[in-house]
Design a protein around this motif. Structure first.
Motif, PDB file in Angstrom:
ATOM      1  N   SER A 141      -5.717  17.546   9.960  1.00 62.45           N
ATOM      2  CA  SER A 141      -6.583  17.336   8.805  1.00 62.45           C
ATOM      3  C   SER A 141      -5.836  16.657   7.666  1.00 62.45           C
ATOM      4  CB  SER A 141      -7.183  18.662   8.322  1.00 62.45           C
ATOM      5  OG  SER A 141      -6.171  19.523   7.879  1.00 62.45           O
ATOM      6  N   LEU A 142      -6.607  15.959   6.862  1.00 59.78           N
ATOM      7  CA  LEU A 142      -6.140  15.362   5.623  1.00 59.78           C
ATOM      8  C   LEU A 142      -6.785  16.189   4.526  1.00 59.78           C
ATOM      9  CD1 LEU A 142      -4.632  12.898   4.346  1.00 59.78           C
ATOM     10  CD2 LEU A 142      -6.872  11.816   4.231  1.00 59.78           C
ATOM     11  N   GLN A 143      -5.970  16.831   3.706  1.00 63.39           N
ATOM     12  CA  GLN A 143      -6.488  17.791   2.731  1.00 63.39           C
ATOM     13  C   GLN A 143      -6.751  17.138   1.383  1.00 63.39           C
ATOM     14  OE1 GLN A 143      -7.469  20.799   3.465  1.00 63.39           O
ATOM     15  NE2 GLN A 143      -6.794  20.581   5.574  1.00 63.39           N
ATOM     16  N   ARG A 144      -7.967  16.668   1.157  1.00 63.45           N
ATOM     17  CA  ARG A 144      -8.328  16.089  -0.135  1.00 63.45           C
ATOM     18  C   ARG A 144      -8.475  17.170  -1.198  1.00 63.45           C
ATOM     19  NH1 ARG A 144     -13.300  12.163   1.041  1.00 63.45           N
ATOM     20  NH2 ARG A 144     -14.147  14.138   1.709  1.00 63.45           N
ATOM     21  N   ASP A 145      -8.718  18.404  -0.765  1.00 64.50           N
ATOM     22  CA  ASP A 145      -8.934  19.486  -1.720  1.00 64.50           C
ATOM     23  C   ASP A 145      -7.631  20.157  -2.165  1.00 64.50           C
ATOM     24  OD1 ASP A 145      -8.654  20.385   0.870  1.00 64.50           O
ATOM     25  OD2 ASP A 145     -10.147  21.957   0.702  1.00 64.50           O
ATOM     26  N   TRP A 146      -6.506  19.813  -1.596  1.00 60.98           N
ATOM     27  CA  TRP A 146      -5.215  20.376  -1.983  1.00 60.98           C
ATOM     28  C   TRP A 146      -4.417  19.319  -2.739  1.00 60.98           C
ATOM     29  CZ3 TRP A 146      -3.177  23.119   3.034  1.00 60.98           C
ATOM     30  CH2 TRP A 146      -4.042  24.157   3.369  1.00 60.98           C
ATOM     31  N   GLY A 147      -4.850  19.001  -3.927  1.00 61.44           N
ATOM     32  CA  GLY A 147      -4.138  18.020  -4.734  1.00 61.44           C
ATOM     33  C   GLY A 147      -4.677  16.616  -4.597  1.00 61.44           C
ATOM     34  N   GLY A 148      -5.569  16.392  -3.675  1.00 61.03           N
ATOM     35  CA  GLY A 148      -6.177  15.076  -3.519  1.00 61.03           C
ATOM     36  C   GLY A 148      -5.287  14.086  -2.803  1.00 61.03           C
ATOM     37  N   VAL A 149      -5.812  12.899  -2.636  1.00 64.34           N
ATOM     38  CA  VAL A 149      -5.109  11.788  -2.018  1.00 64.34           C
ATOM     39  C   VAL A 149      -5.054  10.675  -3.054  1.00 64.34           C
ATOM     40  CG1 VAL A 149      -5.128  10.087  -0.159  1.00 64.34           C
ATOM     41  CG2 VAL A 149      -6.001  12.388   0.259  1.00 64.34           C
ATOM     42  N   THR A 150      -3.881  10.125  -3.261  1.00 56.89           N
ATOM     43  CA  THR A 150      -3.733   8.985  -4.152  1.00 56.89           C
ATOM     44  C   THR A 150      -3.299   7.784  -3.335  1.00 56.89           C
ATOM     45  OG1 THR A 150      -3.096  10.413  -5.996  1.00 56.89           O
ATOM     46  CG2 THR A 150      -2.525   8.089  -6.186  1.00 56.89           C
ATOM     47  N   MET A 151      -4.024   6.678  -3.477  1.00 55.20           N
ATOM     48  CA  MET A 151      -3.649   5.419  -2.821  1.00 55.20           C
ATOM     49  C   MET A 151      -3.506   4.352  -3.898  1.00 55.20           C
ATOM     50  SD  MET A 151      -5.977   5.065   0.626  1.00 55.20           S
ATOM     51  CE  MET A 151      -5.201   3.553   1.163  1.00 55.20           C
ATOM     52  N   ILE A 152      -2.500   3.510  -3.741  1.00 61.82           N
ATOM     53  CA  ILE A 152      -2.263   2.400  -4.654  1.00 61.82           C
ATOM     54  C   ILE A 152      -2.058   1.138  -3.820  1.00 61.82           C
ATOM     55  CG2 ILE A 152      -0.717   1.426  -6.405  1.00 61.82           C
ATOM     56  CD1 ILE A 152       0.043   4.354  -7.105  1.00 61.82           C
ATOM     57  N   ALA A 153      -2.713   0.053  -4.233  1.00 60.43           N
ATOM     58  CA  ALA A 153      -2.508  -1.261  -3.617  1.00 60.43           C
ATOM     59  C   ALA A 153      -2.026  -2.202  -4.704  1.00 60.43           C
ATOM     60  CB  ALA A 153      -3.804  -1.771  -3.004  1.00 60.43           C
ATOM     61  N   MET A 154      -0.937  -2.927  -4.404  1.00 63.66           N
ATOM     62  CA  MET A 154      -0.415  -3.906  -5.345  1.00 63.66           C
ATOM     63  C   MET A 154      -0.332  -5.268  -4.654  1.00 63.66           C
ATOM     64  SD  MET A 154       2.606  -1.938  -7.395  1.00 63.66           S
ATOM     65  CE  MET A 154       3.391  -1.199  -5.978  1.00 63.66           C
TER      66      MET A 154
ATOM     67  N   ILE B  84       0.854  -1.186   0.000  1.00 65.20           N
ATOM     68  CA  ILE B  84       0.000   0.000   0.000  1.00 65.20           C
ATOM     69  C   ILE B  84       0.889   1.235   0.000  1.00 65.20           C
ATOM     70  CG2 ILE B  84      -1.708   1.338   1.315  1.00 65.20           C
ATOM     71  CD1 ILE B  84      -2.837  -1.248   0.345  1.00 65.20           C
ATOM     72  N   THR B  85       0.604   2.177  -0.900  1.00 64.84           N
ATOM     73  CA  THR B  85       1.255   3.482  -0.855  1.00 64.84           C
ATOM     74  C   THR B  85       0.160   4.544  -0.912  1.00 64.84           C
ATOM     75  OG1 THR B  85       1.565   3.623  -3.244  1.00 64.84           O
ATOM     76  CG2 THR B  85       3.383   2.711  -1.971  1.00 64.84           C
ATOM     77  N   ALA B  86       0.391   5.628  -0.224  1.00 63.04           N
ATOM     78  CA  ALA B  86      -0.557   6.746  -0.238  1.00 63.04           C
ATOM     79  C   ALA B  86       0.236   8.046  -0.254  1.00 63.04           C
ATOM     80  CB  ALA B  86      -1.466   6.706   0.979  1.00 63.04           C
TER      81      ALA B  86
END
Length: 160
Positions: free
Chosen positions: A143-156, A60-62
């Protein structure tokens, strides 16, 4: 939705250990998630992946932007990675809870771009959901800022 997924058992059997079997990615935009509590709270940012074998691992990467404000004392934001909303799989930080972004200036606003990476062994072939949780450290807010560039998560899924 998987970006790539190998589903032929004969093909998967021939791949070496460490091969990537499937990749799932989400990009979560929207309003920021604020937590003024000193307990971990679900941010609603998560993704799901279904391992094909109990011996496989999930990487998992975020990537995300976080902020903290501090009232009367230094503090910061603690980020944790939960599996299926019940198990904190990411160790480290304060009391082993997760990754800490620390703000040493008691009256300042801290803004940080962070990356969280973790190799998990869920030992399951059921759909497995990974989500980001946050809590404040000190007397301010986190806070987690979803509005400042968003959040990207990847699962492999990695062959074990």
């Amino acid at each position: 939705m998987p970006l790539t997924k190998l589903n032929s058992a004969s093909v998967i059997e021939r791949l070496p250990v460490g091969s990537v079997l499937q990749t799932v990615q989400i990009r979560n935009n929207g309003a920021g998630i604020l937590n003024a509590n000193a307990t971990l709270a679900d941010t609603g940012v998560s993704l799901s992946i279904t391992p094909s074998s109990t011996s496989n691992k999930i990487l998992i990467t975020a990537n995300f932007t976080g902020t903290s404000t501090n009232g009367n004392s230094a503090g910061g934001t603690l980020y944790a990675l939960y599996r299926n909303g019940a198990t904190n799989v990411f160790s480290g930080g304060v009391n082993g809870d997760g990754m800490l972004e620390y703000n040493s200036n008691a009256s300042a606003y801290n803004h940080s771009v962070s990356q969280l990476s973790y190799l998990d062994s869920p030992s399951s072939t059921s759909a497995t959901t990974y989500g980001i949780y946050i809590k404040r450290i000190g007397s301010g807010t986190a806070s987690l800022q979803r509005d400042w560039g968003g959040v990207t998560m990847i699962a492999m899924e990695i062959k074990g």
